[in-house]
Design a protein around this motif. Structure first.
Motif, short mmCIF file in Angstrom:
data_model
loop_
_atom_site.label_atom_id
_atom_site.label_comp_id
_atom_site.label_asym_id
_atom_site.label_seq_id
_atom_site.Cartn_x
_atom_site.Cartn_y
_atom_site.Cartn_z
N LEU A 190 6.47 -18.36 11.20
CA LEU A 190 7.20 -17.66 9.87
C LEU A 190 7.51 -17.83 8.50
N ARG A 193 10.85 -12.84 8.31
CA ARG A 193 11.18 -12.57 9.69
C ARG A 193 11.04 -11.35 9.83
N THR A 194 9.73 -10.16 9.24
CA THR A 194 9.19 -9.20 9.38
C THR A 194 7.76 -9.52 9.97
N THR A 196 5.45 -12.20 13.09
CA THR A 196 5.62 -11.86 13.99
C THR A 196 4.30 -12.66 14.42
N GLU A 220 10.93 -21.13 11.84
CA GLU A 220 10.91 -21.20 10.12
C GLU A 220 10.77 -22.12 9.84
#
Length: 276
Positions: A190, A193-194, A196, A220
Motif C-alpha cells: 500500500l 493508507r487510504t 485497500t 507498506e
C-alpha cells in the motif's frame, strides 16, 4: 444472460459492482480459442486496450506434452470495465504459464480457471498496479483433477490513493489427485493508507498425499530499508521506487520470454514513476 453478481457470491465479494452495473447487461464480447497441439510449444501475448466493457471468454487447450506461455497485459482506458475469463485445460504431461500485468480500467478483473491433468504443470505470475479509485483483481480457480500435478501462483499488488487491489485464489485437489504440489503467494504493498488490498487464498483438499501451501501479506514500504538507503545517499523518491520495483520483481522476474519480461517490467516502472 446471467444475473448481475452480488456480494453474496464470494468470487465477486470485493469487486466494483457499481461499475459493473453501469454496463450490465451485455452479451459476451468475444469468444475465442487458443490451442496447443501435442508436443508443440507456443508463446503468445494478449494486450487489452481501448474503452467500454470488454467481456471476453477465452478457452485454452494445451494437449499432452505441449507447452504454452501466455502473457496478458491489461492496459485499457481508465474509464473502461474489463471482465476477462480464461478457461484453461492442461492435459497430462503438459505445461502452461500465464503472466499478467494489469494497470488499466476503473474495474479490471482477470479470471483464470484451470483444470490439470496427470503430471501437468501450471504457473501464474500476476501484478496489479492500481491508483485513483480503480479496483483491479486477479481471480483464480485451480482444479487438480488428477495426480502428480504442480501449480505455483505468485501475485503482487501495489495500490495507491483510494484504489483497491484484490486476489481471490482457490486451489481444489480432487480425491484421486495424489502427489499434488500447489502453492499460492500473494503480497500487497500500500503506497497510501487510504488504499485497500484484499487477499483470499483458499485450499480445498480431498486427497491425503499432497503438498499445498498458501500465504498472504499486506503492508507498506519498509521504513528501515528506506532509512538505510537514504543514509547511503539515495534520495527518498528513488529509494521508494527501487523498493517497489523489487517488490513486483518477485512476479515479473519469472516471465520466461526475455523480451516480454523486459517490456512488462518497463511498463510497470513507467507506472511507478508517475507516482513516486
Amino acid at each position: 444472460m446471467t444475473a448481475l453478481p452480488t456480494r453474496r457470491d464470494e468470487a465477486w465479494r470485493y469487486s466494483d459492482l457499481t461499475a459493473l452495473a453501469e454496463v450490465w447487461p451485455q452479451d459476451i464480447g468475444e469468444t475465442r480459442e487458443i490451442t496447443v497441439a501435442s508436443g508443440e510449444t507456443r508463446s503468445l501475448t494478449e494486450r487489452l486496450a481501448g474503452d467500454g466493457w470488454r467481456n471476453d471468454r477465452v478457452t485454452v487447450s494445451v494437449a499432452t506434452g505441449g507447452r504454452l506461455d501466455l502473457s496478458i497485459v491489461q492496459a485499457r482506458d481508465v474509464a473502461a470495465v474489463t471482465t476477462q475469463l480464461y478457461t484453461i485445460d492442461v492435459a497430462a504431461g503438459a505445461s502452461c504459464q500465464v503472466d499478467i500485468l494489469q494497470h488499466g480500467s476503473r474495474f479490471g478483473r482477470i479470471a483464470v480457471d484451470v483444470t490439470m491433468g496427470d503430471g501437468a504443470d501450471f504457473e501464474l505470475n500476476g501484478v496489479n498496479l492500481a491508483r485513483g479509485t480503480q479496483t483491479l483483481e486477479i481471480v483464480t480457480t485451480m482444479r487438480h483433477a488428477e495426480p502428480n500435478g504442480t501449480s505455483r501462483q505468485t501475485v503482487r499488488i501495489v495500490a495507491d490513493d483510494r484504489a483497491i487491489g484484490n486476489y481471490l485464489g482457490k486451489v481444489m485437489v480432487a480425491r484421486d489427485a495424489q502427489k499434488t504440489d500447489a502453492s499460492q503467494s500473494v503480497k500487497a504493498l500500500l503506497l497510501a493508507r487510504t488504499a485497500t488490498a484484499n487477499a483470499k487464498p483458499e485450499l480445498e483438499i480431498f486427497a491425503d498425499d499432497v503438498k499445498c501451501a498458501h500465504g498472504a501479506t499486506v503492508g507498506e514500504l519498509n521504513r528501515d530499508a528506506l532509512f538505510y538507503m537514504e543514509s547511503r545517499g539515495v534520495d527518498p523518491a528513488s529509494a521508494k521506487a527501487l523498493l517497489t520495483q523489487a517488490f513486483i520483481g518477485d512476479a515479473l522476474d519469472s516471465v520466461r520470454d526475455e523480451a516480454v519480461r523486459e517490456a512488462m517490467s518497463a511498463e510497470a516502472i513507467a507506472w511507478l514513476e508517475k507516482r513516486i
